[in-house]
Design an enzyme around this catalytic site. Structure first.
Site, PDB file in Angstrom:
ATOM      1  N   ASP A  45     -10.613 -14.053  28.834  1.00  0.00           N
ATOM      2  CA  ASP A  45     -11.972 -13.540  29.037  1.00  0.00           C
ATOM      3  C   ASP A  45     -12.980 -14.681  29.022  1.00  0.00           C
ATOM      4  O   ASP A  45     -13.843 -14.800  29.902  1.00  0.00           O
ATOM      5  CB  ASP A  45     -12.350 -12.549  27.924  1.00  0.00           C
ATOM      6  CG  ASP A  45     -11.664 -11.209  28.036  1.00  0.00           C
ATOM      7  OD1 ASP A  45     -11.642 -10.649  29.136  1.00  0.00           O
ATOM      8  OD2 ASP A  45     -11.158 -10.721  27.016  1.00  0.00           O
TER       9      ASP A  45
ATOM     10  N   ASP B  67     -16.306  -5.523  21.811  1.00  0.00           N
ATOM     11  CA  ASP B  67     -14.902  -5.469  22.193  1.00  0.00           C
ATOM     12  C   ASP B  67     -14.235  -6.809  21.927  1.00  0.00           C
ATOM     13  O   ASP B  67     -14.864  -7.872  22.035  1.00  0.00           O
ATOM     14  CB  ASP B  67     -14.759  -5.121  23.681  1.00  0.00           C
ATOM     15  CG  ASP B  67     -15.221  -3.708  23.990  1.00  0.00           C
ATOM     16  OD1 ASP B  67     -15.206  -2.870  23.077  1.00  0.00           O
ATOM     17  OD2 ASP B  67     -15.599  -3.456  25.148  1.00  0.00           O
TER      18      ASP B  67
ATOM     19  N   GLU C  33     -19.635  -2.747  35.795  1.00  0.00           N
ATOM     20  CA  GLU C  33     -18.377  -2.066  36.084  1.00  0.00           C
ATOM     21  C   GLU C  33     -18.623  -0.873  37.022  1.00  0.00           C
ATOM     22  O   GLU C  33     -18.138  -0.862  38.151  1.00  0.00           O
ATOM     23  CB  GLU C  33     -17.710  -1.591  34.783  1.00  0.00           C
ATOM     24  CG  GLU C  33     -17.184  -2.732  33.930  1.00  0.00           C
ATOM     25  CD  GLU C  33     -16.584  -2.261  32.611  1.00  0.00           C
ATOM     26  OE1 GLU C  33     -15.532  -2.817  32.230  1.00  0.00           O
ATOM     27  OE2 GLU C  33     -17.160  -1.352  31.969  1.00  0.00           O
TER      28      GLU C  33
ATOM     29  N   ASP D  18     -18.017  -8.585  35.388  1.00  0.00           N
ATOM     30  CA  ASP D  18     -17.010  -8.437  34.348  1.00  0.00           C
ATOM     31  C   ASP D  18     -15.953  -9.474  34.698  1.00  0.00           C
ATOM     32  O   ASP D  18     -15.127  -9.239  35.587  1.00  0.00           O
ATOM     33  CB  ASP D  18     -16.424  -7.024  34.357  1.00  0.00           C
ATOM     34  CG  ASP D  18     -15.398  -6.807  33.236  1.00  0.00           C
ATOM     35  OD1 ASP D  18     -15.011  -7.806  32.600  1.00  0.00           O
ATOM     36  OD2 ASP D  18     -14.986  -5.662  33.036  1.00  0.00           O
TER      37      ASP D  18
ATOM     38  N   LEU E 200     -13.214 -10.631  33.485  1.00  0.00           N
ATOM     39  CA  LEU E 200     -11.780 -10.328  33.364  1.00  0.00           C
ATOM     40  C   LEU E 200     -11.617  -8.887  32.886  1.00  0.00           C
ATOM     41  O   LEU E 200     -11.557  -8.629  31.684  1.00  0.00           O
ATOM     42  CB  LEU E 200     -11.098 -11.317  32.416  1.00  0.00           C
ATOM     43  CG  LEU E 200      -9.647 -11.686  32.704  1.00  0.00           C
ATOM     44  CD1 LEU E 200      -8.698 -10.522  32.515  1.00  0.00           C
ATOM     45  CD2 LEU E 200      -9.509 -12.221  34.134  1.00  0.00           C
ATOM     46  N   ASP E 201     -11.582  -7.960  33.817  1.00  0.00           N
ATOM     47  CA  ASP E 201     -11.399  -6.545  33.494  1.00  0.00           C
ATOM     48  C   ASP E 201      -9.936  -6.273  33.167  1.00  0.00           C
ATOM     49  O   ASP E 201      -9.033  -6.785  33.829  1.00  0.00           O
ATOM     50  CB  ASP E 201     -11.818  -5.689  34.691  1.00  0.00           C
ATOM     51  CG  ASP E 201     -11.429  -4.233  34.526  1.00  0.00           C
ATOM     52  OD1 ASP E 201     -12.080  -3.554  33.722  1.00  0.00           O
ATOM     53  OD2 ASP E 201     -10.467  -3.799  35.184  1.00  0.00           O
TER      54      ASP E 201
ATOM     55  N   GLU F  20     -20.367  -9.350  31.050  1.00  0.00           N
ATOM     56  CA  GLU F  20     -19.893  -8.523  29.943  1.00  0.00           C
ATOM     57  C   GLU F  20     -19.662  -9.362  28.687  1.00  0.00           C
ATOM     58  O   GLU F  20     -19.783  -8.874  27.569  1.00  0.00           O
ATOM     59  CB  GLU F  20     -18.591  -7.820  30.320  1.00  0.00           C
ATOM     60  CG  GLU F  20     -18.051  -6.942  29.203  1.00  0.00           C
ATOM     61  CD  GLU F  20     -16.683  -6.366  29.498  1.00  0.00           C
ATOM     62  OE1 GLU F  20     -16.283  -5.436  28.787  1.00  0.00           O
ATOM     63  OE2 GLU F  20     -16.028  -6.845  30.426  1.00  0.00           O
ATOM     64  N   GLU F  21     -19.350 -10.634  28.869  1.00  0.00           N
ATOM     65  CA  GLU F  21     -19.001 -11.499  27.743  1.00  0.00           C
ATOM     66  C   GLU F  21     -20.208 -12.138  27.071  1.00  0.00           C
ATOM     67  O   GLU F  21     -20.060 -12.875  26.104  1.00  0.00           O
ATOM     68  CB  GLU F  21     -18.036 -12.593  28.211  1.00  0.00           C
ATOM     69  CG  GLU F  21     -16.782 -12.078  28.896  1.00  0.00           C
ATOM     70  CD  GLU F  21     -16.017 -11.073  28.055  1.00  0.00           C
ATOM     71  OE1 GLU F  21     -16.014 -11.223  26.811  1.00  0.00           O
ATOM     72  OE2 GLU F  21     -15.430 -10.140  28.626  1.00  0.00           O
TER      73      GLU F  21
END
Length: 335
Positions: A61, A55, A265, A102, A104-105, A83-84
């Site tokens: 982020d 993504d 998440e 996560d 920065l969702d 997530e990053e």
């Protein structure tokens, strides 16, 4: 910062989790201020690359991920899964905890001034970093999110109900406003991205068709549809006033298991929802009973008011020929 402890004195946080929670609160407080400044704080929405799952990454982020990883050092968190990042990072070798996040969702909404957030999950650390997270979600010992919106708020559970905090901009402290938040069962709202209707499995289409048929349809009541495209914002609305969220798997390439990640998440949101007396499933199976097969594993996700989630499950439980008959008779979008 006004204080190293970002919480009001009455915050009922377990002692062993307090250092990690204070670190999360400090970064959340800083991010809230930076986000509130918008373009005055830099090009936060600028695309800077791709994350481990392919993504697009925004500048915010990366900033958020770096800030959380740095601040959590020395807080008792041994393993940090983001997530990053493609793999698990070890940040405190002696720590007893594993934290998935996560950072920065909803970052695609940065430039639109829509609520975005941070989602986190805390577990017991295993000797193996990845193994700490490849476990069923019911083994989480804490989960929550920070929402950066008109108010900055943190909702968190330590396994005994949901605590609701608001960041007081005058004191710089997260102040407890509700120690036992619960989800209403009465809402007539549902959230789904209707542009993907043609790709959904028939049970989901049949369920949505029945909602859209309104007072004249089999549900005998009118419903409102919502879609913000920010998981934290969708969750916050449901925790505040009830309703249903659906992100099913669908027929598009790469979407068979939806797009939401189980570890950082869906599992933490599911824990919050259940602690608020709601339900969370993949349509048929309880999310907190599922075991991810990889750090970035995805799952379909349905959560919200318990009766509504259970009703979605009933559509999946019908024999295929009955679902097809429902869809054939009630499919509002058929031509």
């Amino acid at each position: 910062m006004t204080d190293r402890n970002p919480y009001s004195p009455d915050a009922p946080i377990p002692a062993r989790l307090r250092p990690a929670m204070e670190a999360l609160g400090r970064v959340g407080r800083d991010l809230s201020r930076r986000i509130a400044r918008g373009p005055l704080g830099g090009q936060l929405a600028a695309t800077v690359g791709d994350n481990a799952d392919g993504d697009r990454q925004k500048a915010l982020d990366v900033m958020a991920d770096e800030a959380f990883a740095t601040e959590l050092k020395g807080s008792g968190v041994r393993w940090y899964a983001s997530e990053e990042q493609e793999t698990v990072a070890e940040i405190d070798p002696a720590g007893p905890l594993a934290l998935a996040i996560d950072p920065l969702d909803g970052s695609s909404n940065i430039e639109t001034n829509v609520s975005i957030g941070t989602i986190f999950s805390i577990r017991e650390a295993d000797e193996d970093g990845a193994a700490s997270f490849l476990r069923p979600g019911h083994e989480q010992i804490a989960a929550g999110y920070i929402i950066y919106g008109p108010q900055c708020m943190m909702l968190v559970t330590f396994g005994d109900g949901v605590q609701d905090y608001i960041l007081d901009p005058e004191t710089g402290l997260f102040t407890l406003v509700n120690s036992a938040l619960t989800i209403s069962q009465e809402s007539t709202e549902f959230a789904i991205n209707a542009s993907n209707y043609r790709h959904w499995p028939q049970p989901v289409r049949a369920y949505i068709d029945d909602c859209l048929a309104g007072a004249e349809g089999p549900r005998a009541r009118n419903f409102n549809m919502r879609w913000i495209a920010s998981l934290v914002a969708e969750t916050h609305r449901i925790l505040a006033r009830g309703g249903l969220f659906l992100y099913p798997g669908d027929a598009r390439p790469g979407y068979a298991m939806g797009r939401l990640r189980m570890v950082y998440e869906c599992a933490p949101i599911a824990m919050l929802v259940e602690q608020a007396q709601g339900h969370a499933t993949d349509g048929t199976t309880r999310i907190l009973d599922k075991i991810p097969d990889s750090l970035h594993a995805r799952t379909p996700f349905v959560f919200g008011s318990a009766t509504k989630v259970d009703r979605v499950g009933a559509y999946f439980d019908l024999p295929e020929q009955e679902v097809s008959a429902l869809f054939g008779n009630r499919g509002l979008f058929r031509v």
